[in-house]
Design an enzyme around this catalytic site. Sequence first.
Site, short mmCIF file in Angstrom:
data_model
loop_
_atom_site.label_atom_id
_atom_site.label_comp_id
_atom_site.label_asym_id
_atom_site.label_seq_id
_atom_site.Cartn_x
_atom_site.Cartn_y
_atom_site.Cartn_z
N LYS A 24 0.84 -1.21 0.00
CA LYS A 24 0.00 0.00 0.00
C LYS A 24 0.87 1.24 0.00
CE LYS A 24 0.91 1.03 4.56
NZ LYS A 24 1.70 2.12 5.04
N ASP A 39 -2.51 -1.62 10.58
CA ASP A 39 -2.73 -1.61 9.13
C ASP A 39 -3.41 -2.87 8.59
OD1 ASP A 39 -1.83 0.84 8.35
OD2 ASP A 39 0.16 0.16 7.72
N GLY A 44 7.34 1.04 4.81
CA GLY A 44 6.11 1.84 4.87
C GLY A 44 5.10 1.38 3.83
N MET A 45 5.34 0.19 3.27
CA MET A 45 4.44 -0.34 2.24
C MET A 45 3.51 -1.41 2.78
SD MET A 45 7.27 -0.45 -0.80
CE MET A 45 6.20 -1.04 -2.08
N SER A 102 1.75 -6.53 7.15
CA SER A 102 0.31 -6.42 7.45
C SER A 102 -0.52 -7.07 6.35
CB SER A 102 -0.10 -4.95 7.56
OG SER A 102 0.72 -4.28 8.46
N SER A 103 -0.12 -6.84 5.10
CA SER A 103 -0.86 -7.41 3.97
C SER A 103 -0.73 -8.94 3.97
CB SER A 103 -0.30 -6.83 2.67
OG SER A 103 -1.08 -7.20 1.58
N GLY A 147 9.99 -2.91 6.22
CA GLY A 147 10.37 -1.63 6.84
C GLY A 147 10.39 -0.51 5.82
C1 LIG Z 1 2.72 4.20 9.61
C2 LIG Z 1 1.69 3.27 9.02
C3 LIG Z 1 0.77 4.08 8.10
O1 LIG Z 1 -0.10 3.25 7.38
O2 LIG Z 1 2.23 2.24 8.22
P1 LIG Z 1 3.73 1.61 8.02
O3 LIG Z 1 4.69 2.69 7.75
O4 LIG Z 1 4.08 0.85 9.28
O5 LIG Z 1 3.58 0.66 6.86
C4 LIG Z 1 0.80 2.66 10.15
O6 LIG Z 1 0.23 3.67 10.93
C5 LIG Z 1 1.53 1.69 11.04
O7 LIG Z 1 0.74 0.58 11.20
P2 LIG Z 1 1.38 -0.84 11.68
O8 LIG Z 1 2.66 -1.06 10.95
O9 LIG Z 1 0.31 -1.86 11.57
O10 LIG Z 1 1.76 -0.49 13.17
P3 LIG Z 1 1.49 -1.30 14.53
O11 LIG Z 1 2.16 -2.63 14.41
O12 LIG Z 1 0.07 -1.25 14.92
O13 LIG Z 1 2.30 -0.40 15.58
C6 LIG Z 1 3.71 -0.35 15.63
C7 LIG Z 1 4.09 0.84 16.50
O14 LIG Z 1 3.91 2.08 15.76
C8 LIG Z 1 3.37 3.09 16.59
N1 LIG Z 1 2.04 3.48 16.07
C9 LIG Z 1 1.40 2.71 15.17
C10 LIG Z 1 0.17 3.08 14.68
C11 LIG Z 1 -0.40 4.29 15.16
N2 LIG Z 1 -1.60 4.71 14.72
N3 LIG Z 1 0.25 5.04 16.06
C12 LIG Z 1 1.48 4.67 16.52
O15 LIG Z 1 2.07 5.37 17.32
C13 LIG Z 1 3.29 2.51 17.99
O16 LIG Z 1 4.48 2.85 18.65
C14 LIG Z 1 3.24 1.01 17.73
O17 LIG Z 1 3.77 0.28 18.82
N1 LIG Z 2 5.49 -11.28 6.70
C1 LIG Z 2 6.43 -10.35 6.93
N2 LIG Z 2 7.00 -9.71 5.90
C2 LIG Z 2 7.94 -8.75 6.12
N3 LIG Z 2 8.37 -8.38 7.33
C3 LIG Z 2 7.83 -9.00 8.40
C4 LIG Z 2 6.84 -10.00 8.25
N4 LIG Z 2 6.46 -10.40 9.49
C5 LIG Z 2 7.18 -9.69 10.36
N5 LIG Z 2 8.01 -8.84 9.73
C6 LIG Z 2 8.87 -7.84 10.40
O1 LIG Z 2 8.14 -6.60 10.34
C7 LIG Z 2 8.99 -5.50 10.03
C8 LIG Z 2 8.57 -4.76 8.76
O2 LIG Z 2 7.20 -4.75 8.57
P1 LIG Z 2 6.59 -4.23 7.19
O3 LIG Z 2 5.11 -4.31 7.27
O4 LIG Z 2 7.21 -4.91 6.04
O5 LIG Z 2 7.08 -2.75 7.13
P2 LIG Z 2 6.28 -1.42 7.33
O6 LIG Z 2 5.70 -1.43 8.74
O7 LIG Z 2 7.32 -0.39 7.13
O8 LIG Z 2 5.22 -1.37 6.29
C9 LIG Z 2 10.36 -6.09 9.87
O9 LIG Z 2 11.03 -5.85 11.07
C10 LIG Z 2 10.17 -7.58 9.67
O10 LIG Z 2 11.20 -8.36 10.22
#
Ligand SMILES: C[C@@](CO)(OP(=O)(O)O)[C@H](O)COP(=O)(O)OP(=O)(O)OC[C@H]1O[C@@H](n2ccc(N)nc2=O)[C@H](O)[C@@H]1O
Ligand SMILES: Nc1ncnc2c1ncn2[C@@H]1O[C@H](COP(=O)(O)OP(=O)(O)O)[C@@H](O)[C@H]1O
Length: 339
Positions: free
Chosen positions: A21, A172, A134-135, A139-140, A132
């Site tokens: 995403k 997410d 941000g995609m 979660s997907s 890591g």
């Molecule tokens: C920033 C976003 C934007 O879509 O995506 P990614 O960059 O990770 O892909 C999301 O908010 C990430 O969602 P996700 O990756 O599921 O995060 P989670 O596992 O729920 O949380 C990981 C940590 O990020 C922080 N966190 C997360 C979500 C949120 N709304 N507020 C937070 O402060 C918290 O410290 C939490 O412990």
């Molecule tokens: N199925 C998975 N695919 C990728 N990374 C994973 C997975 N399960 C756990 N992880 C851990 O989650 C972190 C990255 O999560 P990811 O969703 O790929 O990144 P982001 O939160 O930036 O979107 C990494 O530290 C990785 O080791």
Amino acid sequence: MQPSRSGLTSPLIALTRPPAKLNLFLELLRRREDGYHEIDTIMVPIDWSDTLRLRRIERCGINLSVNWSPSIEIVAARLGIDAKSEPDRFDQVLAIPTDGRNLVHQALGRFLDHFDVSGGFQCELVKSIPAGAGMGGASSDAAAALRCAAQLHGIPLNHPDLSRLASDLGSDVPFFLGIDGQSCLAARATGRGEKVAPIGFSSQIDVVVVFPAISLSTARVYSQATVPSDIETPDRLIDALQGGKLEGIAGGILNRLQGPALKIASQIEEILESMWRCGLIGCQLTGSGSACFGFVPSRVDSVRAAEWLRSQLEPGAIVTSARSVPVPSLIELHQSASH
Ligand SMILES: C[C@@](CO)(OP(=O)(O)O)[C@H](O)COP(=O)(O)OP(=O)(O)OC[C@H]1O[C@@H](n2ccc(N)nc2=O)[C@H](O)[C@@H]1O
Ligand SMILES: Nc1ncnc2c1ncn2[C@@H]1O[C@H](COP(=O)(O)OP(=O)(O)O)[C@@H](O)[C@H]1O
């Protein structure tokens, strides 16, 4: 399980391609007592996807394998990471756990416990989405695992408990699960990201995405962020998405996590500059980074821009042309060849 011609059971394999995403908009509304942030975000799934194959097994527990596509060596070479001279960086960017630290493992474990079903799962995950970045790759994958598990156990894909499991796995995950089994091309997520509402929008978006070979921790980026005094809304972006106007879309984007991510990894700024120079519009970090995207009017333009950027940035970054796709991803059911 399905009976085979020999009379023995032949397990079904559920196959799906969990998409990545992009956050076109991400505003921070407030920091909560539990450490999470209330956010307002617009997410779009894209056709940069992993592949997940799942089958039921009689043995209890979860057997997960993870590989990179086309191979870990080729991905490392594109990223300019040498396993021998930079083992820590290699692990940080490319090592994906196969145990309970993997979100797929957690999703399947919670599914087995919650629905109290017998046996276990064998799962093959082929990664293409950088971690890591941000995609939302993990979660997907987790949402896809929950949906495939439900499909193989005859549990309706719109079962409300699946949404609860998804939300407990990560903020997410509900976005990738889809809303009541409906497919959508863009959604607005609020709360900590788990309250998802589809946006009525039917056109496709073409982008170029660059992953700059750095994995950023979501928690670390949020911890460096500040809630602004003037909170922005995504109304302009939503109007532009619904009107299909690219300039309006590019003008309505925002990511409040871009500042903190750039403080942690300043090299992302150079990537964004290259993307602007290449003629992409609305260049921005997705989520907590490190990947960045920029818009183009058509598929032809995204392929051409990606080729040029690749010549500038690879090795050292992965550059991909991508297009928006709907979530959730389709599940194909296949009969297993051996059992
Ligand atoms: C920033 C976003 C934007 O879509 O995506 P990614 O960059 O990770 O892909 C999301 O908010 C990430 O969602 P996700 O990756 O599921 O995060 P989670 O596992 O729920 O949380 C990981 C940590 O990020 C922080 N966190 C997360 C979500 C949120 N709304 N507020 C937070 O402060 C918290 O410290 C939490 O412990
Ligand atoms: N199925 C998975 N695919 C990728 N990374 C994973 C997975 N399960 C756990 N992880 C851990 O989650 C972190 C990255 O999560 P990811 O969703 O790929 O990144 P982001 O939160 O930036 O979107 C990494 O530290 C990785 O080791």
